[in-house]
Design an enzyme around this catalytic site. Structure first.
Site, PDB file in Angstrom:
ATOM      1  N   GLN A 262      12.000  68.874 -32.612  1.00  0.00           N
ATOM      2  CA  GLN A 262      11.548  68.323 -31.333  1.00  0.00           C
ATOM      3  C   GLN A 262      12.527  67.295 -30.760  1.00  0.00           C
ATOM      4  OE1 GLN A 262       9.729  68.365 -34.196  1.00  0.00           O
ATOM      5  NE2 GLN A 262       7.574  68.820 -33.822  1.00  0.00           N
ATOM      6  N   ASP A 263      13.752  67.259 -31.264  1.00  0.00           N
ATOM      7  CA  ASP A 263      14.730  66.265 -30.808  1.00  0.00           C
ATOM      8  C   ASP A 263      15.247  66.631 -29.416  1.00  0.00           C
ATOM      9  OD1 ASP A 263      16.788  64.471 -30.416  1.00  0.00           O
ATOM     10  OD2 ASP A 263      17.856  64.936 -32.270  1.00  0.00           O
ATOM     11  N   PRO A 264      14.966  65.796 -28.386  1.00  0.00           N
ATOM     12  CA  PRO A 264      15.455  66.128 -27.043  1.00  0.00           C
ATOM     13  C   PRO A 264      16.941  65.845 -26.847  1.00  0.00           C
ATOM     14  CG  PRO A 264      14.175  64.090 -26.996  1.00  0.00           C
ATOM     15  CD  PRO A 264      14.092  64.614 -28.399  1.00  0.00           C
ATOM     16  N   HIS A 265      17.524  64.997 -27.709  1.00  0.00           N
ATOM     17  CA  HIS A 265      18.961  64.716 -27.620  1.00  0.00           C
ATOM     18  C   HIS A 265      19.771  65.870 -28.205  1.00  0.00           C
ATOM     19  CE1 HIS A 265      20.532  61.034 -25.992  1.00  0.00           C
ATOM     20  NE2 HIS A 265      19.563  60.318 -26.510  1.00  0.00           N
TER      21      HIS A 265
END
Length: 314
Positions: A262-265
């Protein structure tokens, strides 16, 4: 340190380095610490980021403080160590790269502790950049690296985010004055708010009410004005130029890559998974964490996997 020379050739004298240690040093026959693990923090963090692994430092934990000696320094460019704000050079501070950050750390370890080889390095986000850069440029420096919520280059949406933050900062006519003004404080807050969506996962943000989100957004902006705008700009520029894609075959350290789906970066499919294929014999853990890019705050959820990796270095 007496001095530090940047890649540009510029030299600063009487360089401040802020750091902390914990754990148990074990010495070789020459009196040099042989079980040092270096923690490398994220953008504009500091030595206190070492607390992220504290829940795993218990007896028989993957980072058992009885087995290892941990060192974490506030990186080059971060307040507390040599930075635009701490030197008061502001926009006259030498331009630095992630390689400079790695060199700064390596020089400090050699001068302060006489350490020229470490057992390992752990880094999250920008700290992962530093781990990779060290492993590439100094192949015999670390037996292992753990690269978390990070990547082998800043590209795509992440590059544009960095460029957007820089555009906001440079748009303020007061930026080139090199002194803090009310306008710069306001600009710093707006530039920092551009980063708000790239911490927690989209799922975590969606679970909040709009009122809760507005409060979190407001608090995030208010806390950001404690950052120095010049520290932010220089660090952002250094990260923006990071790209070691063509050098990953030089990594000889045993490598563990940690990602959050779920890491948006740094989404795993764009960063961790391709990187794992380019680093020979690397291992990978993909966490399921609503904390997204901040998932290093709950590393205890993967303690069994970390124990298995660290068994090779106990």
């Amino acid at each position: 340190m007496d001095s530090f020379e940047f890649e540009t050739g510029e030299v600063l004298n009487d360089v401040t380095v802020e750091y902390m240690t914990f754990g148990t040093p074990i010495y070789d026959e020459n009196g040099i610490i042989k079980n040092a693990i270096i923690y490398c923090h994220g953008s504009l963090g500091n030595y206190s980021s070492l607390k992220k692994i504290a829940p795993l430092a218990n007896e028989n934990g993957p980072f058992d403080e009885n087995k290892y000696f941990f060192i974490c320094l506030s990186a080059l460019g971060s307040p507390g160590s040599c930075s635009p704000s701490s030197t008061d050079l502001k926009n006259k501070f030498p331009k630095y790269s992630i390689k400079d950050v790695a060199n700064f750390q390596k020089k400090f370890l050699a001068e302060k502790f006489s350490i020229r080889h470490v057992l390992g390095m752990i880094g999250n986000s920008m700290g992962g950049f530093v781990c990779l850069t060290s492993a590439i440029n100094f192949p015999d420096f670390a037996d292992f690296i753990i690269c978390g919520v990070s990547s082998y280059k800043v590209a795509g949406h992440d590059f544009i985010l960095s460029k957007f933050v820089n555009e906001i900062i440079e748009s303020d006519p007061d930026y080139n004055r090199g002194e803090l003004t009310y306008s710069l404080i306001r600009t710093l807050r707006i530039a920092s708010l551009a980063e708000f969506n790239f911490g927690l996962s989209k799922e975590a943000l969606r679970q909040m009410s709009n009122l809760e989100l507005s409060e979190e957004f407001e608090n995030f902006g208010n806390e950001s004005i404690e950052t120095d705008i010049y520290d932010l700009k220089y660090c952002n520029k250094a990260c923006m130029n990071f790209d070691v894609e063509n050098d990953l075959d030089k990594v000889k350290s045993k490598t563990l890559i940690i990602a959050s789906k779920q890491d948006p970066h740094f989404p795993p499919e764009l960063d961790a998974i391709p990187m794992s294929k380019m680093i020979e014999s690397s291992q990978m853990i993909i966490m399921d964490s609503d904390l997204g890019h901040l998932c290093f705050n709950e590393l205890e959820t993967i303690s069994d996997d970390l124990n298995e990796f660290m068994e090779n270095f106990s």
